[in-house]
Design a protein around this motif. Sequence first.
Motif, short mmCIF file in Angstrom:
data_model
loop_
_atom_site.label_atom_id
_atom_site.label_comp_id
_atom_site.label_asym_id
_atom_site.label_seq_id
_atom_site.Cartn_x
_atom_site.Cartn_y
_atom_site.Cartn_z
N PHE A 82 0.86 -1.18 0.00
CA PHE A 82 0.00 0.00 0.00
C PHE A 82 0.90 1.23 0.00
CE2 PHE A 82 -3.08 -3.09 0.78
CZ PHE A 82 -4.34 -2.53 0.66
N ASN A 83 0.46 2.29 -0.69
CA ASN A 83 1.35 3.43 -0.88
C ASN A 83 0.88 4.73 -0.24
OD1 ASN A 83 -0.69 3.34 -3.05
ND2 ASN A 83 0.30 5.19 -3.79
N GLY A 84 -0.36 4.76 0.26
CA GLY A 84 -0.87 6.01 0.82
C GLY A 84 -0.07 6.47 2.02
N ALA A 85 -0.03 5.65 3.05
CA ALA A 85 0.71 6.01 4.26
C ALA A 85 2.20 6.11 3.99
CB ALA A 85 0.43 4.99 5.36
N SER A 86 2.75 5.15 3.23
CA SER A 86 4.20 5.12 3.03
C SER A 86 4.67 6.34 2.23
CB SER A 86 4.61 3.83 2.32
OG SER A 86 4.00 3.72 1.05
N ASP A 87 3.92 6.78 1.23
CA ASP A 87 4.31 7.97 0.47
C ASP A 87 4.38 9.20 1.36
OD1 ASP A 87 4.39 6.49 -1.84
OD2 ASP A 87 2.53 7.27 -2.69
N GLN A 88 3.61 9.21 2.43
CA GLN A 88 3.59 10.34 3.36
C GLN A 88 4.59 10.19 4.50
OE1 GLN A 88 2.09 13.08 2.94
NE2 GLN A 88 0.21 12.79 1.77
N GLY A 89 5.36 9.11 4.47
CA GLY A 89 6.32 8.88 5.54
C GLY A 89 5.68 8.38 6.82
N LEU A 90 4.47 7.87 6.73
CA LEU A 90 3.77 7.34 7.90
C LEU A 90 4.10 5.87 8.08
CD1 LEU A 90 0.33 9.05 7.14
CD2 LEU A 90 1.90 9.67 8.99
N GLU A 91 3.63 5.29 9.18
CA GLU A 91 3.91 3.90 9.48
C GLU A 91 2.91 2.97 8.80
OE1 GLU A 91 3.81 3.55 13.69
OE2 GLU A 91 5.53 4.87 14.03
N GLU A 92 3.31 1.70 8.68
CA GLU A 92 2.41 0.70 8.11
C GLU A 92 1.12 0.60 8.92
OE1 GLU A 92 2.73 -3.88 6.40
OE2 GLU A 92 4.06 -3.21 8.01
N ALA A 93 1.23 0.78 10.24
CA ALA A 93 0.04 0.71 11.10
C ALA A 93 -0.96 1.81 10.81
CB ALA A 93 0.46 0.77 12.57
N ASP A 94 -0.53 2.85 10.08
CA ASP A 94 -1.45 3.93 9.73
C ASP A 94 -2.31 3.60 8.52
OD1 ASP A 94 -0.59 5.76 11.78
OD2 ASP A 94 1.25 6.05 10.61
N GLU A 95 -1.95 2.57 7.78
CA GLU A 95 -2.74 2.19 6.60
C GLU A 95 -4.17 1.82 6.96
OE1 GLU A 95 1.15 0.37 4.19
OE2 GLU A 95 -0.43 -0.97 4.94
N PRO A 96 -4.41 0.87 7.90
CA PRO A 96 -5.80 0.55 8.24
C PRO A 96 -6.51 1.69 8.95
CG PRO A 96 -4.30 -0.62 9.71
CD PRO A 96 -3.46 -0.01 8.61
N VAL A 97 -5.75 2.58 9.61
CA VAL A 97 -6.36 3.76 10.22
C VAL A 97 -6.96 4.65 9.14
CG1 VAL A 97 -5.89 5.89 11.48
CG2 VAL A 97 -4.91 3.73 12.29
N ILE A 98 -6.20 4.89 8.09
CA ILE A 98 -6.70 5.69 6.97
C ILE A 98 -7.93 5.03 6.36
CG2 ILE A 98 -6.14 6.42 4.60
CD1 ILE A 98 -3.18 6.69 5.66
N VAL A 99 -7.88 3.72 6.20
CA VAL A 99 -9.02 2.98 5.64
C VAL A 99 -10.25 3.12 6.53
CG1 VAL A 99 -9.88 0.65 5.15
CG2 VAL A 99 -7.61 1.34 4.34
N ALA A 100 -10.08 2.96 7.84
CA ALA A 100 -11.21 3.04 8.76
C ALA A 100 -11.82 4.43 8.79
CB ALA A 100 -10.78 2.61 10.16
N LEU A 101 -10.96 5.45 8.82
CA LEU A 101 -11.44 6.84 8.85
C LEU A 101 -12.22 7.17 7.58
CD1 LEU A 101 -8.27 8.61 10.28
CD2 LEU A 101 -10.46 8.38 11.45
N ALA A 102 -11.65 6.83 6.44
CA ALA A 102 -12.30 7.15 5.16
C ALA A 102 -13.60 6.38 4.99
CB ALA A 102 -11.35 6.85 4.00
#
Length: 266
Positions: A82-102
């Motif tokens: 997945f590239n959303g969190a990683s492109d922003q310099g965020l952690e892998e654990a932030d990927e499902p957070v972004i998914v849940a929020l959206a």
Amino acid sequence: MSTDADGRGYDPDAAHAFPDEKLNRVLSTLIDDPEVQAYLDAQNVNAVTRKGYNDHGPKHITIVRNRALRLYELLKRAGIDFNGASDQGLEEADEPVIVALAATLHDVGHVVHRDGHAYYSIPLASDILDRLLTAWYDTGEAVRVKAEALHAILCHHTEEDPLTREAGVIRVADALDMERGRSRIPYEKGGRGINTLSSQAIRNVTLAEGEGTSVLVEIEMVNAAGVYQVDNLLKSKLQDSMLEEYVRIVAVNTKEESGLVERIEL
């Protein structure tokens, strides 16, 4: 993180059970937050009460969030990056957070109008995210998580192409809420439009690991009207989602005596 095969395994009353600490905190807050829940109730007024459209309220959001997290889980299990969190310099654990929020906030724009709701969702979700994210992130991280969540919210609309797989997950998961329960309210009020009738024709949707594919989506139809949900709505959401090569869709008609449509495979 785990779900039942149909993606409904996330129990909103048991968010504390998740091993993902960040996701656990976010889910607990989203489920208990009075403003978020008020929006989820209010966004059904324009969609269902005034337009006679399918459910876009709390039940729809719960199913979309569950299936988005299930889809994310299956893709990660298959080694998909997945590239959303990683492109922003965020952690892998932030990927499902972004998914849940959206997934939770993607339809709040319905409180303004059904038409163009994805664009109205952006400022409304932005205000909610500004309030919530500072509890979990410093300012820089909060801005980046917010940016990715808003991108995913906007791109659940087929007019906008996802640039991240997190956004693609939201886009596809939105279309995976297609069973007859979603059209219950308008159907009981006499609604007989194609969206209502086609979702009445879908009995069950399951997400699982597939043989030779990362995700197998199996759809049980009980009459040919369900083709609209599969071939029009789901197909258009999967297209340009950044997930096309990883998701296989099989829809089987189990009840139609005429045999007009026996099987669809995408």
